[in-house]
Design an enzyme around this catalytic site. Structure first.
Site, mmCIF file in Angstrom:
data_model
loop_
_atom_site.group_PDB
_atom_site.id
_atom_site.type_symbol
_atom_site.label_atom_id
_atom_site.label_comp_id
_atom_site.label_asym_id
_atom_site.label_seq_id
_atom_site.Cartn_x
_atom_site.Cartn_y
_atom_site.Cartn_z
ATOM 1 N N SER A 292 -1.518 3.680 -3.554
ATOM 2 C CA SER A 292 -0.727 2.520 -3.146
ATOM 3 C C SER A 292 0.742 2.563 -3.537
ATOM 4 O O SER A 292 1.516 1.728 -3.081
ATOM 5 C CB SER A 292 -1.354 1.233 -3.698
ATOM 6 O OG SER A 292 -2.553 0.948 -3.023
ATOM 7 N N LYS B 271 6.461 -5.788 -7.133
ATOM 8 C CA LYS B 271 5.291 -6.081 -6.308
ATOM 9 C C LYS B 271 4.691 -7.400 -6.784
ATOM 10 O O LYS B 271 4.614 -7.650 -7.998
ATOM 11 C CB LYS B 271 4.277 -4.933 -6.461
ATOM 12 C CG LYS B 271 3.032 -5.042 -5.603
ATOM 13 C CD LYS B 271 2.162 -3.802 -5.805
ATOM 14 C CE LYS B 271 0.935 -3.790 -4.916
ATOM 15 N NZ LYS B 271 0.141 -2.546 -5.081
ATOM 16 N N SER C 249 -0.776 -0.048 -0.763
ATOM 17 C CA SER C 249 -0.587 -1.485 -0.690
ATOM 18 C C SER C 249 0.789 -1.958 -1.147
ATOM 19 O O SER C 249 1.182 -3.084 -0.902
ATOM 20 C CB SER C 249 -1.647 -2.183 -1.550
ATOM 21 O OG SER C 249 -1.490 -1.826 -2.928
#
Length: 485
Positions: free
Chosen positions: A177, A78, A153
Site C-alpha cells: 500500500s 494518510k 491503499s
C-alpha cells in the site's frame, strides 16, 4: 520555480539560510492544494489554520538556530494516523466524525521536529484496496492521468506528492500500500521492516502485516523522513528495540560489488512489456555501476497472494469487530434493540470491499475451517519467509517490478476483485516475510505513466536499501519527471 517544486532537502537549505520562511512555503502549498485538490481528491481534511500556526512556530525555532531536519517542512498524513484535535476517518463512513484524543507515535515524532501538518490524505477504506477506489470520500485520481488510479491503499499519500501538494507524506503498507501508489505516481515509497516504525496510534487493518513508512520525491528525502519516525516504542508491542543508523551517512556509497538478486518467479509471463523493458534497463544501469546481478529463487511466490488474503482478512475481521456503534464512530439512528444497532451501524458504516474482507476473514476463522485455511496460511507464510532468508544468504538486495502493469483506468477492475488482488502479486510476499522494501521511479510507459522499480532489503537493513536506490537515482533522470498539473 515555485516553492512547491522544491524537494525537502532544497527547502531545508533555503529555510536555514533565511531566504524563505515556513509560513511563506506553507501558504503557497495551501493555495496550490486549493487550486488542484478538486481534480485529484487527495485530501480528506485540510488543516489550514493549524498548518499556518505550525509554520509560525517552526519559523521561531529556525530563527533561534534550533531547526531539526523537518522543522518547517509541509507534510501530509494518510488518514489512518490518529491526530489530536483533527478527525481521523480511515476513509470510512463509520469513522467520518471521529476525533482522536492522542497522536500516533509517528505523528508525535514529526511534531517533535516542528514539521508542518497540511492535512489528512485520502485512502482505500481501512487501507483495504490496491487502487484507492474504495474510499467513502470518492476515488483519488492519478495526477499523471486523472482517468487512472493512483494505486492503493495510500493513494492520497502518493498522488499528493505527484501533484506537488506536499513535500513528503506518511503512508502504511500491509501488502503493497506504499509501494504500489509510489510506483503508479512516480514517487519514492519505502516499507520499513516490520517493527522498525511504531504502529501505535495507527488504525489497524492486519496487525501482523501493517507497517508505517515514508513517501517522498527522492531517495534522500525518504531517508530523512524515515530517520525521523524510526525507532523503538514501548507503546507498540511489535516494535523492535534495535539501533537506528544514520540513513543519510551511507547514501552516496558505491554499489560496486553489491550483489543484487533477480528472483526468477517475478519475471513472468503476463508482465507488461513497458514494465519489463523499464526493469531490464534498471538492471543494465546497476551492471554499469559495478553491481553483481545474481539469479535467485523464491519458490513459494505462487502461494503468496492466497496466503496474504487469508491472513489479512482474518486479522481484519478481528480488528474491525470493535466498530459496533457502541463506543465510538457511527451509530445507527432509531435502532429497535442492541442487535439491530450493531448490524445497522456496521452495514451503514462499512463499504463493500471492507464488508467483503470481513466476511472472508470471519469464514477463515470459523469453527471447522480455522485449520484448513488460517492455520495453513500461517504455515505457508513461514515457507515464504524462509525463501527470503535463503535468498539473502546469497545476495544483499533483491530487484523486481513493483506491479505487473502501469496504473490502470478507474473502474477497470472494480467488478473483478480477484484481478484487483493480483495487482499485489509482487508486493505481498515482502509483507509476509516482514522485511523492508521500496519503490522508486524507473521509467515511463508508452502512454506516459510512471513505472516503479522494487528493491527488497534484508531485515532492518534499510540503510543498504536506500544506498542501492540512491545509486540508481543518481545515475538516471526518472525521479525528475513530473506530472503535468
Amino acid at each position: 520555480m515555485t516553492l512547491y517544486d522544491l524537494s525537502l532537502t532544497e527547502l531545508r537549505k533555503q529555510l536555514d539560510a533565511g531566504e524563505i520562511t515556513s509560513e511563506q512555503v506553507t501558504q503557497e502549498y495551501l493555495d496550490h492544494i486549493a487550486a488542484t485538490n478538486e481534480n485529484i481528491n487527495a485530501f480528506i481534511t485540510i488543516c489550514k489554520e493549524e498548518a499556518l500556526a505550525d509554520a509560525r512556530a517552526a519559523d521561531q525555532r529556525i530563527a533561534a538556530g534550533k531547526a531539526a531536519p523537518l522543522t518547517g517542512i509541509p507534510i501530509a498524513l494518510k488518514d489512518i494516523f490518529n491526530t489530536t484535535g483533527i478527525r481521523t476517518t480511515c476513509a470510512s463512513r463509520i469513522l467520518e466524525n471521529y476525533v482522536a484524543p492522542y497522536d500516533a507515535t509517528a505523528v508525535a515524532h514529526l511534531k517533535d521536529q516542528n514539521a508542518v501538518l497540511l492535512g489528512k490524505l485520502n485512502m482505500d477504506e481501512f487501507a483495504m484496496g490496491s487502487s484507492n477506489e474504495n474510499s467513502a470520500f470518492g476515488p483519488v485520481h492519478n495526477p499523471w492521468n486523472t482517468e487512472c488510479v493512483p494505486g492503493g491503499s495510500s493513494g492520497g499519500s502518493a498522488a499528493s506528492l505527484a501533484a506537488r501538494q506536499a513535500v513528503a507524506t506518511l503512508g502504511t503498507d500491509t501488502g503493497g500500500s506504499i509501494r504500489l501508489p509510489a510506483a503508479h505516481c512516480g514517487v519514492v515509497g519505502l516499507k520499513p521492516t516490520y517493527g522498525r516504525v511504531s504502529r501505535y496510534g495507527v488504525i489497524a487493518y492486519a496487525s501482523s502485516l501493517d507497517q508505517v513508512g515514508p513517501l517522498a520525491r527522492n531517495v534522500e528525502d525518504c531517508a530523512l523522513l524515515l530517520q525521523a519516525i524510526a525507532g523503538f516504542d514501548s507503546a507498540d508491542s511489535t516494535s523492535v528495540d534495535t539501533p537506528v543508523p544514520d540513513y543519510t551517512a551511507t547514501l552516496a556509497d558505491s554499489v560496486a560489488g553489491l550483489k543484487i538478486g533477480l528472483p526468477r518467479e517475478y519475471f513472468i509471463e503476463g508482465l507488461d512489456d513497458d514494465v519489463r523493458r523499464a526493469v531490464d534497463q534498471a538492471i543494465a544501469t546497476y551492471k554499469s555501476l559495478g553491481a553483481e546481478l545474481v539469479e535467485v529463487s523464491l519458490p513459494h511466490t505462487d502461494y503468496a497472494v492466497a496466503c496474504y488474503y487469508l491472513i489479512a482478512t482474518a486479522e481484519a475481521s478481528s480488528n474491525l469487530a470493535r466498530y459496533d456503534g457502541v463506543r465510538f464512530g457511527r451509530r445507527a439512528a432509531d435502532s429497535k434493540d442492541l442487535i439491530d444497532m450493531y448490524t445497522r451501524s456496521r452495514a451503514e458504516g462499512f463499504g463493500a470491499e471492507v464488508k467483503r474482507r470481513i466476511m472472508l476473514g470471519t469464514y477463515a476463522l470459523s469453527s471447522g475451517y480455522y485449520d484448513a485455511y488460517y492455520l495453513k496460511a500461517q504455515k505457508v507464510r513461514t515457507l515464504i519467509r524462509q525463501d527470503f532468508t535463503e535468498a539473502f544468504s546469497k545476495v544483499d538486495v533483491l530487484l523486481t517490478p513493483v506491479a505487473p502493469t502501469p496504473a490502470f483506468l478507474l473502474g477497470e477492475k472494480t467488478d473483478d476483485p480477484l484481478q484487483m488482488y493480483l495487482s499485489d502479486i509482487f508486493t505481498v510476499p515482502v509483507n509476509l516475510a516482514g522485511t523492508c522494501s521500496m519503490s522508486l521511479p524507473c521509467g515511463l510507459s508508452d502512454t506516459g505513466l510512471p513505472i516503479g522499480l522494487q528493491l527488497v532489503g534484508k531485515p532492518f537493513d534499510e540503510a543498504t536499501l536506500l544506498q542501492t536506490a540512491y545509486a540508481f537515482e543518481q545515475a538516471t533522470e526518472w525521479h525528475k519527471q513530473k506530472a503535468n498539473i
